[in-house]
Write a protein that holds these residues in place. Structure first.
Motif, PDB file in Angstrom:
ATOM      1  N   SER A   8      -6.566  -2.671   3.618  1.00 25.92           N
ATOM      2  CA  SER A   8      -6.022  -4.731   3.095  1.00 25.92           C
ATOM      3  C   SER A   8      -5.242  -4.967   4.365  1.00 25.92           C
ATOM      4  CB  SER A   8      -4.684  -4.421   1.344  1.00 25.92           C
ATOM      5  OG  SER A   8      -3.845  -3.749   2.882  1.00 25.92           O
ATOM      6  N   TRP A  36       0.682  -0.602  -0.317  1.00 28.66           N
ATOM      7  CA  TRP A  36       0.162  -0.063   0.126  1.00 28.66           C
ATOM      8  C   TRP A  36       0.510   1.501  -0.148  1.00 28.66           C
ATOM      9  CZ3 TRP A  36      -0.839   3.589   4.154  1.00 28.66           C
ATOM     10  CH2 TRP A  36      -1.435   4.119   4.281  1.00 28.66           C
ATOM     11  N   GLY A  39      -2.211  -5.742  -0.638  1.00 30.27           N
ATOM     12  CA  GLY A  39      -2.100  -4.046  -1.240  1.00 30.27           C
ATOM     13  C   GLY A  39      -2.392  -3.780  -1.800  1.00 30.27           C
ATOM     14  N   THR A  40      -1.055  -4.278  -2.945  1.00 29.89           N
ATOM     15  CA  THR A  40      -1.446  -3.814  -4.201  1.00 29.89           C
ATOM     16  C   THR A  40      -2.800  -3.819  -5.391  1.00 29.89           C
ATOM     17  OG1 THR A  40       0.557  -4.591  -4.762  1.00 29.89           O
ATOM     18  CG2 THR A  40      -0.455  -4.374  -6.344  1.00 29.89           C
ATOM     19  N   GLY A  89      -5.273  -1.794  -2.308  1.00 29.46           N
ATOM     20  CA  GLY A  89      -4.580  -0.549  -2.441  1.00 29.46           C
ATOM     21  C   GLY A  89      -5.140   0.523  -1.327  1.00 29.46           C
ATOM     22  N   SER A  90      -5.866   0.215  -0.365  1.00 27.43           N
ATOM     23  CA  SER A  90      -5.928   0.915   0.341  1.00 27.43           C
ATOM     24  C   SER A  90      -5.363   0.563   1.526  1.00 27.43           C
ATOM     25  CB  SER A  90      -7.507   1.560   0.509  1.00 27.43           C
ATOM     26  OG  SER A  90      -8.395   0.272   1.030  1.00 27.43           O
ATOM     27  N   ARG A  91      -6.053   0.720   3.084  1.00 31.74           N
ATOM     28  CA  ARG A  91      -5.410   0.297   4.698  1.00 31.74           C
ATOM     29  C   ARG A  91      -5.954  -0.700   4.709  1.00 31.74           C
ATOM     30  NH1 ARG A  91      -5.019   6.354   6.537  1.00 31.74           N
ATOM     31  NH2 ARG A  91      -2.302   7.041   6.555  1.00 31.74           N
ATOM     32  N   SER A  93       0.916  -0.226  -5.161  1.00 27.37           N
ATOM     33  CA  SER A  93      -0.332   0.004  -5.298  1.00 27.37           C
ATOM     34  C   SER A  93      -0.483   0.860  -6.108  1.00 27.37           C
ATOM     35  CB  SER A  93      -1.425   0.593  -3.611  1.00 27.37           C
ATOM     36  OG  SER A  93      -2.812   0.565  -4.443  1.00 27.37           O
ATOM     37  N   SER A  98      -2.461   4.218  -4.737  1.00 23.86           N
ATOM     38  CA  SER A  98      -1.698   4.651  -3.210  1.00 23.86           C
ATOM     39  C   SER A  98      -1.678   6.180  -3.239  1.00 23.86           C
ATOM     40  CB  SER A  98      -0.229   3.844  -2.811  1.00 23.86           C
ATOM     41  OG  SER A  98       0.337   4.607  -1.655  1.00 23.86           O
TER      42      SER A  98
END
Length: 501
Positions: free
Chosen positions: A161, A74, A153-154, A157-159, A78, A81
């Motif tokens: 994940s 992230w 995470g990829t 693309g946010s927390r 990402s 991101s």
């Protein structure tokens, strides 16, 4: 330098997660392996126990590694991101594959670092070699979990994940513990290899199988586990690449990366579970290390890698031998204690799992052979699953009080001690318990006393019951020959022990 080495992973985040990942195995090492104890050499766990621990002490590390992967992706790679990716340019494989490899290696090293105290402590005080196979088995799980977390995470693309990156490894570990219930071999033989191939595909190896001498990880299982890790790393990298190429507003693009991320490792794990090797192997035929007690026909034999149990039982047996005055058991054929299921044969046609030289040495020792349980209770070791069972056998072998046989059968029906036979029976009933407690005390433990043994009451019985282990020990040594001949009367007990109270 460090930032360049870890790029695109954050050095600060990497350090924080590295320390977090190694904390649980390090704390487990300290608590399990006697680090800091005054006489740790007597309590150190065996090399086999270390191998078992290395295959499951990564449980917390797995969860943190997956979270680390999600956080690192992230922050760095990402497409959505808020932080601009610091590593722009190059092929998609390089952009995503390299950080996945770096993070996986870092997580594996964190686990290995956390296990070092246990490894060093065990090798200091036991025989055996560095448990490379078991360590590699444990290192594989955090490496795979980082790759999965990095993909989450990829893709997300946010927390957010961090949520699946926390739940997935925790669920996998829990499911593996539930599925892989103890599969200890039972019976009169012990197979060369055992365990569920499913364990090779799950984070946690079979639990509860027992840390028997000669236990080792099957090298084929280690190879299969790392092949599976390579598959997970490749699938995670592919999922990241698909995310970068297919991302667009909406959610239709997410199907391809998620399918690769979840289905490919699942299919590979299924293949391993169906056709993979058993994860544990026991010792090939070996020549045992045997030591004898001076003055008493009592010997202890152990697997060459089991120095810890050999040392511990030698101290127990020296304590047990101290109850018998010199030359008092010369007419006994003696006892030989065989420690653990390493001695259990692999076929019914074998007596023991020993080489020809080992069998010859065992025969030269003479005496009755008893196989003592050191960790796993099986058909052979169940009769001697505790030290008190061993001391009871020692008493029956070395103390021949035939005159007290009937009294021994009625020791819990006897109301008072009224003759020599009842006194001998009362003493002999307590003797195994007192012996085992004294042996434990010799290792720094505390005995609880044998108050209440038998049912008789009265001055003589109360004095025997109330005597400390030390007083009882001295009394038996002074009167052993009289106890064997039922020549100790209640008045003799009162005259001997009464002056100490």
């Amino acid at each position: 330098m460090m930032a360049r080495l870890l790029n695109p992973l954050s050095p600060v985040s990497s350090l924080v997660f590295f320390l977090a990942m190694m904390s649980y195995p390090a704390v487990s090492s300290v608590s399990n392996y006697g680090i800091g104890r005054s006489d740790v050499s007597l309590f150190a766990l065996t090399n086999a126990q270390l191998q078992l621990d290395l295959t499951f002490m990564h449980l917390v590390t797995d969860v943190i590694a997956c979270m680390f992967g999600a956080w690192g992706a992230w922050k760095a790679c990402s497409p959505r991101s808020m932080v601009a990716p610091p590593w722009i340019g190059g092929s998609a494989v390089r952009r995503y594959g390299v950080p996945v490899l770096k993070g996986a290696a870092l997580c594996a090293l964190a686990y290995a670092a956390g296990c070092l105290p246990a490894i060093v402590q065990t090798l200091r005080f036991t025989g055996g070699s560095v448990p490379v196979g078991a360590l590699l088995m444990g290192m594989a799980a955090p490496a795979a979990m980082f790759a999965l977390g990095y993909s989450f995470g990829t893709i997300m693309g946010s927390r957010w994940s961090l949520a699946p990156a926390t739940l997935l490894p925790a669920a996998l570990c829990w499911v593996s513990v539930m599925l892989l219930m103890p599969r200890t071999p039972r019976g009169d033989v012990f197979p060369q290899s055992w365990g569920s191939p499913l364990a090779v595909a799950m984070p946690v190896m079979n639990t509860g199988i027992g840390a028997e001498p000669g236990l080792s990880i099957n090298p084929s299982a280690v190879t299969a586990r790392w092949v599976l890790v390579v598959v997970v790393l490749a699938a995670s990298t592919a999922a990241c690449i698909l995310t970068a190429h297919r991302w667009r507003p909406g959610l239709s693009w997410i199907v391809a990366p998620l399918a690769v991320l979840l289905l490919v490792p699942t299919a590979a794990g299924g293949l391993v579970a169906m056709s993979g090797p058993a994860e544990w192997r026991r010792s090939a035929p070996f020549t045992p290390v045997c030591k004898s007690i001076d003055g008493v026909p009592l010997s202890v034999c152990a697997h060459p890698d089991d120095d810890a149990h050999l040392r511990r039982y030698m101290r127990y047996m020296r304590s047990a031998a101290s109850w018998f005055p010199k030359d008092s058991v010369e007419d006994s054929s003696g006892l030989v204690l065989l420690l653990g299921n390493a001695f259990t044969p692999t076929t019914h046609g074998q007596a023991w799992n020993l080489t020809g030289q080992g069998m010859t040495e065992l025969q030269h020792l003479g005496g009755k052979k008893i196989q003592v349980m050191t960790d796993t209770v099986t058909e052979r070791t169940g009769r001697y699953s505790g030290l008190e069972n061993v001391t009871e056998t020692i008493v029956k072998e070395f103390v021949h009080a035939d005159c007290a046989a009937t009294a021994l059968e009625n020791v819990y029906k006897q109301g008072t001690l009224d003759d020599g036979a009842s006194v001998s029976a009362f003493v002999l009933e307590q003797l195994p318990v007192r012996m085992s407690e004294t042996a434990y005390e010799s290792m720094g433990g505390r005995g609880s006393g044998a108050s209440g043994m038998g049912s008789a009451r009265g001055p003589a019985a109360d004095l025997l019951n109330d005597a400390t282990n030390e007083e009882f020990h001295a009394y038996v040594r002074r009167n052993l020959s009289e106890i064997e001949r039922c020549a100790v009367t209640p008045s003799n007990v009162i005259n001997d022990l009464g002056k100490n109270h």
